[in-house]
Enzyme design. Structure first.
Site, PDB file in Angstrom:
ATOM      1  N   GLU A  39       0.798  -1.235   0.000  1.00 35.19           N
ATOM      2  CA  GLU A  39       0.000   0.000   0.000  1.00 35.19           C
ATOM      3  C   GLU A  39       0.834   1.291   0.000  1.00 35.19           C
ATOM      4  O   GLU A  39       0.612   2.183   0.826  1.00 35.19           O
ATOM      5  CB  GLU A  39      -0.990  -0.028   1.170  1.00 35.19           C
ATOM      6  CG  GLU A  39      -1.911  -1.235   1.074  1.00 35.19           C
ATOM      7  CD  GLU A  39      -2.852  -1.410   2.269  1.00 35.19           C
ATOM      8  OE1 GLU A  39      -2.847  -0.549   3.168  1.00 35.19           O
ATOM      9  OE2 GLU A  39      -3.596  -2.410   2.277  1.00 35.19           O
TER      10      GLU A  39
ATOM     11  N   GLU B  34      -5.631 -10.244  -2.887  1.00 34.35           N
ATOM     12  CA  GLU B  34      -6.487 -10.254  -1.688  1.00 34.35           C
ATOM     13  C   GLU B  34      -7.958 -10.195  -2.108  1.00 34.35           C
ATOM     14  O   GLU B  34      -8.736  -9.379  -1.617  1.00 34.35           O
ATOM     15  CB  GLU B  34      -6.144  -9.072  -0.771  1.00 34.35           C
ATOM     16  CG  GLU B  34      -4.697  -9.051  -0.329  1.00 34.35           C
ATOM     17  CD  GLU B  34      -4.346  -7.917   0.622  1.00 34.35           C
ATOM     18  OE1 GLU B  34      -5.267  -7.328   1.226  1.00 34.35           O
ATOM     19  OE2 GLU B  34      -3.154  -7.632   0.759  1.00 34.35           O
TER      20      GLU B  34
END
Ligand code: G3I
Length: 440
Positions: free
Chosen positions: A147, A254
């Site tokens: 991220e 994910e």
């Protein structure tokens, strides 16, 4: 073959055969994973102890929280590897690729990191990376930085900050990961990419900086429900096409989609094929599957009582009957092997054609090859002189690992006093011969 190698080869053959029988006895082979034999993996996360039904469905493992820095090192210099050991050992013992999640991330950082000097912070990050790599050397994939656009590490200034590239702290992180984990495929990971062309373009800038330095091997896109649930398949394709322009394999890292049974089923039916069939996608990892154990409600695929929700039954049928593509177009092969003298040569054959020969070093090393060929694959020992032996750890196809000792075809093993004299299950090659790893 010298005597010690002979005994090792014989010993392994016996151990492996009884291990295989044990698996059969416990019913472990009765339910193959959904994507077994496919050119891409379909994996899931493990939180805590590996669920008993994991290997009924999934053939790749990511740790949900156990690999994050605050979980490993909640107190400075007191490492807590227990849960990560469990996930890693489970993956290794089942032949599933393991993806570490994650080294450098602005969430779930250890609380003590903020109080240190910049120099100490950089030292501690590298120490975490180095210790991880020493403990888990067979890790196939690593989310090195997680991220970067949404949740950059609080200590990024200590790693070089923006610097001349704009992202020097990320370059530093990948350099350290490459140095300490030289055989792992290094990935970056981010959310909100599959649905947002602007974020995608900003992400590609970082990927290109890493790629031009030879530091990155694949791109992760999380693809959580908030990006996926209402996303049109055409947009998925368009954004995957754009990301594939980096030339790197894409890992859907994910994935989850929510809804009541009917809604979730419709979402999987509508959107999953756009991910699975895209030629740039090399593997898909779902983020949880057991009711009550997923980070967001209604994303589970198996109910508390063990029954499958409709989306999972559909997913199983779909993947089993669909080879995916891209896997087929471009297969990334890794042969992990070593010699004992440093002079051993092995040849990779696909469909009978010799496609690559390597001279092996004396330590286990990944030898890579990319091919579009199909057919039976073998690793053949072509240089059988005195004192020479080859140990093959595995052959993997787009990250899906096939352990050598699990294969039934080995004509180069020395067993029961002669070449090819046993069950064939062994990771050793001594005689002229080959290990067969099945169809590509
Ligand atoms: O371990 C403590 C426990 O001791 C305590 O009693 C309990 C009560 O709050 O909390 C427990 O910690 C929780 C941890 O999960 C383990 O269950 C944290 O509060 C909770 O915040 C944490 O959530 C995790 C989240 O990352 C944190 O960022 C989720 O399980 C995990 O699925 C989620 O995963 C992230 C990926 O790493 C990155 N991408 C997004 C994804 C979803 O948020």
């Amino acid at each position: 073959m010298n005597t010690s190698h002979l005994f090792k080869a014989l010993g392994r053959a016996v151990v492996c055969t009884s291990a295989a029988l044990g698996m059969l006895g416990s019913g472990g082979l009765a339910h193959a994973q959904i994507a077994v034999g496919k050119t891409k993996f379909l994996g899931n996360i493990i939180a805590g102890n590996p669920p008993g039904n994991f290997s009924m469905y999934w053939n790749q493992v990511s740790p949900e929280n156990a690999g994050k820095w605050d979980a490993v090192e909640p107190v400075r210099d007191q490492m807590n590897w227990g849960q990560l050991d469990a996930a890693y050992n489970y993956a290794r013992s089942n032949g599933f690729p393991f993806k570490q999640h994650t080294f450098v991330w602005g969430s779930q950082e250890p609380k003590w990191i903020g109080g240190l000097s910049a120099q100490q912070q950089a030292h501690e990050v590298e120490d975490f990376i180095r210790q991880y790599c020493q403990r888990y050397p067979q890790t196939q994939y690593i989310d090195v930085v997680n991220e970067p656009l949404h949740q950059p590490a609080s200590y990024r200034e200590a790693l070089g900050g923006a610097g001349s590239t704009g992202w020097d702290w990320i370059v530093w992180s990948f350099q350290k990961a490459r140095q300490h984990c030289p055989t792992a495929k290094l990935l970056i990971n981010e959310y909100g990419i599959i649905n947002d062309a602007n974020a995608l373009n900003r992400y590609k800038v970082i990927v290109d900086i890493l790629k031009s330095r030879g530091l990155i091997d694949g791109v992760g896109i999380q693809s959580h429900y908030f990006s996926m649930d209402n996303l049109a398949p055409a947009t998925i394709k368009q954004n995957l096409d754009s990301l594939a322009q980096t030339g790197l394999p894409i890992y859907v890292s994910e994935l989850d989609m929510t809804g009541d049974d009917a809604t979730q089923l419709a979402r999987y039916q509508q959107k999953f094929p756009a991910l699975w069939t895209h030629p740039g996608v090399a593997g898909v990892t779902l983020w949880g599957y057991i009711e009550g154990q997923t980070w967001v409600a209604n994303s589970h695929l198996v109910r508390r009582d063990g029954s499958e929700r409709p989306a999972l039954t559909w997913l199983g049928n779909y993947v089993r009957s669909n080879p995916g593509s891209g896997g087929a177009a471009n297969k990334s092969i890794v042969v992990r092997a070593r010699g004992t003298s440093g002079q051993e040569r092995v040849t990779l054959r696909v469909g009978g054609t010799a496609v690559q020969t390597w001279t092996l070093g004396k330590t286990m090393t990944n030898y890579t090859f990319t091919t579009t060929l199909s057919g039976g694959s073998t690793v053949e020992f072509t240089n059988d002189a005195t004192g020479r032996d080859v140990q093959v750890d595995y052959l993997s196809v787009n990250g899906s690992v096939r352990q050598a000792e699990s294969q039934t075809y080995n004509t180069g093993v020395y067993q029961n006093g002669r070449c090819g004299g046993g069950s064939g299950r062994s990771d050793w090659l001594h005689c002229n011969g080959a290990i067969g790893f099945g169809d590509l």
